[in-house]
Scaffold this active site. Structure first.
Site, PDB file in Angstrom:
ATOM      1  CG  ASP A 276      -1.866   1.169   1.284  1.00 36.38           C
ATOM      2  OD1 ASP A 276      -1.920   1.928   0.276  1.00 36.38           O
ATOM      3  OD2 ASP A 276      -2.561   1.331   2.306  1.00 36.38           O
ATOM      4  CE  LYS A 283      -0.270   3.774   3.397  1.00 37.04           C
ATOM      5  NZ  LYS A 283      -1.172   4.218   4.460  1.00 37.04           N
ATOM      6  NE  ARG A 362     -11.878   3.307   4.239  1.00 36.67           N
ATOM      7  CZ  ARG A 362     -11.704   4.246   5.160  1.00 36.67           C
ATOM      8  NH1 ARG A 362     -12.605   5.196   5.318  1.00 36.67           N
ATOM      9  NH2 ARG A 362     -10.639   4.246   5.926  1.00 36.67           N
TER      10      ARG A 362
HETATM   11  N1  BES Z   1      -3.264   0.157   5.129  1.00 38.59           N
HETATM   12  C1  BES Z   1      -3.656   1.389   5.692  1.00 38.59           C
HETATM   13  C2  BES Z   1      -3.923   1.315   7.195  1.00 38.59           C
HETATM   14  C3  BES Z   1      -2.741   1.000   8.069  1.00 38.59           C
HETATM   15  C4  BES Z   1      -2.004   2.030   8.634  1.00 38.59           C
HETATM   16  C5  BES Z   1      -2.402  -0.298   8.358  1.00 38.59           C
HETATM   17  C6  BES Z   1      -0.917   1.736   9.450  1.00 38.59           C
HETATM   18  C7  BES Z   1      -1.317  -0.600   9.170  1.00 38.59           C
HETATM   19  C8  BES Z   1      -0.587   0.420   9.716  1.00 38.59           C
HETATM   20  C9  BES Z   1      -4.924   1.906   5.020  1.00 38.59           C
HETATM   21  O1  BES Z   1      -5.114   1.537   3.700  1.00 38.59           O
HETATM   22  C10 BES Z   1      -4.840   3.401   5.049  1.00 38.59           C
HETATM   23  O2  BES Z   1      -3.951   3.927   4.465  1.00 38.59           O
HETATM   24  N2  BES Z   1      -5.768   4.029   5.752  1.00 38.59           N
HETATM   25  C11 BES Z   1      -5.799   5.438   5.885  1.00 38.59           C
HETATM   26  C12 BES Z   1      -7.215   5.889   5.642  1.00 38.59           C
HETATM   27  C13 BES Z   1      -7.375   7.380   5.486  1.00 38.59           C
HETATM   28  C14 BES Z   1      -6.710   7.849   4.227  1.00 38.59           C
HETATM   29  C15 BES Z   1      -8.841   7.691   5.444  1.00 38.59           C
HETATM   30  C16 BES Z   1      -5.341   5.813   7.283  1.00 38.59           C
HETATM   31  O3  BES Z   1      -5.697   5.092   8.233  1.00 38.59           O
HETATM   32  O4  BES Z   1      -4.605   6.773   7.430  1.00 38.59           O
HETATM   33 ZN    ZN Z   2      -4.178  -0.272   3.122  1.00 38.36          ZN
HETATM   34 ZN    ZN Z   3      -4.162   2.848   2.282  1.00 38.75          ZN
END
Ligand code: BES
Ligand code: ZN
Ligand code: ZN
Length: 510
Positions: A276, A283, A362
């Site tokens: 990801d 990120k 999601r």
């Molecule tokens: N894979 C991430 C969530 C995650 C973060 C898992 C840290 C393990 C460790 C997910 O896809 C994500 O990036 N979520 C975002 C959502 C936001 C953009 C609404 C998040 O949690 O920052």
């Molecule tokens: Zn993710």
């Molecule tokens: Zn993500």
């Protein structure tokens, strides 16, 4: 591979580098060896309690030189805590701690008693199962890419653990428990391996291949893999949208276990993002580190299916129909990548406005859930490393879970207590649906508000796709990975958190 061997040799005759015995807090006699503890060990223990003030507190360890009356070089005394507090969870943890200590002591051949067998409230099948799980999980290391001093790494491996059965009447129970523990632990260790492997090695196609291999393990198992062409044909557009920026093709994988006597059915769903990057909403580098673990949910589904096949093979099958559905893809960047402002029509027909390309989990789960709903399972449980907000809320040790069914929420609570895999519930109140309402589509995939509760709105989003079937969502972003080497059962890195809980859930439902 460390081998577990069951023997009814008396404790005084067994030959090994290290003999593991235990002591309850407040007791003066070693446990787990009724009738076999002769004066030699009794005296030795008494002496050590005296000399080192060893009180038998939970997980306390003391290594001592063995008396000449024993055929072992060293004795490890491990504390079990107060007998009234001793549970299956303690038994597993103690075993894991003992094997970590044995590694420190560089013992290659170990003999151990079965911790807690003397306690009336625990079945010897359970204490043996916990012993096997603890030993195997505690011994796990991921070091296959270390090349410097490789000979040293390879030279020291624990070769075998002799499990001492003191009461012959327990032998069958012990065999049963050890076999079950081995089946479950090896499934968890494989899951840890595929999570720990680098993202250049484990890609969506590797997840599909792993599912195919697992389905071969049982005649009651089958697998269906929907490839890109099929996904297009059938309208799994959110999975396709997330995959659009990647060179790797996405897959929707359906594992199906159907033993003859199954009455009820459970579906496990796993997020399988093999890396990801965040997509166009990229990120920062430090948040991208560890994003190979964004397929931990998928690894859990694979682990549960491996365990189902292995439990069946040893004659201890789980009599339930089980579905395992995995949506797997990368979340990458290219000229073809999904954009913020895009609107996607999901498999369910609902449309989603993309606010943030990093809220991809999601999205792919919405299509996976639509697939699952068509299978008409009695219960749905999804595993996903879904939000950073879940980690901020409860830290690295707890999963957060939410759902639409009090009954299933309760079962998850029980499964968590039984296994020691910590989980805490969050609400899914309608009042927060406002954060995922879109002005242009049916839903939006993220909120622009600073006050939106991140883990909850992700749950509310998923709820839109379960068609009111009993469902629980486990956000495992926290406990699927550990930054430190602190827990006896895990090493730094992937934990395989959730497999024990899922299997316990099946046992509660059956
Ligand atoms: N894979 C991430 C969530 C995650 C973060 C898992 C840290 C393990 C460790 C997910 O896809 C994500 O990036 N979520 C975002 C959502 C936001 C953009 C609404 C998040 O949690 O920052
Ligand atoms: Zn993710
Ligand atoms: Zn993500």
């Amino acid at each position: 591979m460390m081998e577990l061997r069951i023997e009814s040799t008396p404790i005084t005759e067994v030959s090994a580098d290290l003999l593991v015995i235990n002591l309850f807090e407040g007791a003066t006699e070693v446990g787990g060896a009724t009738g076999l503890v002769n004066a030699a060990i009794g005296n030795l223990v008494a002496q050590q309690i005296e000399e080192h003030d060893f009180e038998g507190k939970e997980l306390d360890c003391l290594a001592i030189t063995a008396p000449t009356s024993l055929s072992v070089k060293q004795v490890l005394l491990i504390g079990l805590g107060k007998p009234g507090n001793f549970t299956a969870v303690t038994a597993r943890k103690v075993a894991a701690k003992s094997i970590k200590k044995a590694r420190e002591l560089r013992a290659k051949k170990i003999a151990t008693v079965i911790h807690g067998t003397d306690l009336k409230h625990l079945d010897p099948i359970v204490t043996s199962q916990m012993l096997a799980e603890g030993l195997l999980l505690g011994n796990y290391q991921f070091n296959r890419y270390k090349t410097v001093d490789r000979d040293k790494v390879d030279k020291y491996q624990i070769e075998e653990v002799i499990i001492l059965v003191d009461d012959p009447a327990n032998l069958t129970a012990v065999q049963k428990g050890i076999a079950k523990g081995e089946a479950i632990a090896s499934a968890i260790l494989n899951a840890r391996d595929i999570i720990n492997e680098p993202p250049s090695k484990i890609k969506p196609a590797s997840i599909a291949q792993a599912a195919e291999e697992i389905s071969e393990l049982s005649k009651d198992m089958s697998v269906t893999v929907l490839d890109e062409a099929k996904l297009k044909q059938e309208g799994y557009n959110t999975l396709l949208a997330v995959a659009a920026g990647s060179e790797e093709k996405p897959y929707l994988i359906h594992l199906h276990y159907k033993p003859a006597n199954a009455k009820r059915s459970v579906a496990f769903v796993g997020k399988g993002v093999t890396f990801d990057s965040g997509g166009l909403g990229i990120k920062p580098w430090s948040a991208m580190l560890t994003m190979k673990t964004d397929m931990a949910g998928a690894a859990n589904v694979l682990g549960i299916f491996q365990a189902l096949a292995e439990l069946e093979a040893i004659g201890q099958p789980i009599p339930l129909e089980v579905h395992g559905v995995i949506a797997t893809t990368e979340n990458m960047i290219s000229g073809k990548a999904m954009r913020p402002d895009d609107i996607i029509e999901t498999k369910s027909g609902k449309t989603i406005e993309i606010i943030h390309t990093d809220a991809e989990g999601r999205l792919i789960l919405s299509d996976a859930l639509s697939y699952v709903v068509d299978q008409k399972p009695d219960y749905i449980v999804d595993y996903a490393t879904l939000t950073g907000a879940a980690i901020r809320a409860l830290g690295r040790d707890y999963a957060v879970y939410m759902g639409n069914s009090d009954e299933l929420m309760d079962l998850v609570k029980k499964a968590s207590e039984q296994t020691g895999e910590l989980a805490w519930p969050l609400p899914l109140p309608d009042i927060y649906k406002k954060y995922i309402e879109s002005p242009v589509a049916d839903l939006q995939n993220a909120s622009t508000s600073d006050y939106a509760p991140g883990a909850i709105i992700a749950g509310l989003f998923l709820q839109e796709f379960v068609d009111n079937r009993p469902w629980v969502h486990l956000d495992i972003a926290g406990p699927s990975w550990q930054d430190e080497d602190k827990d006896p059962l895990t090493a730094k890195g992937a934990t395989g958190y959730g497999i024990l809980l899922g299997l316990a859930l099946l046992e509660l439902i059956q």
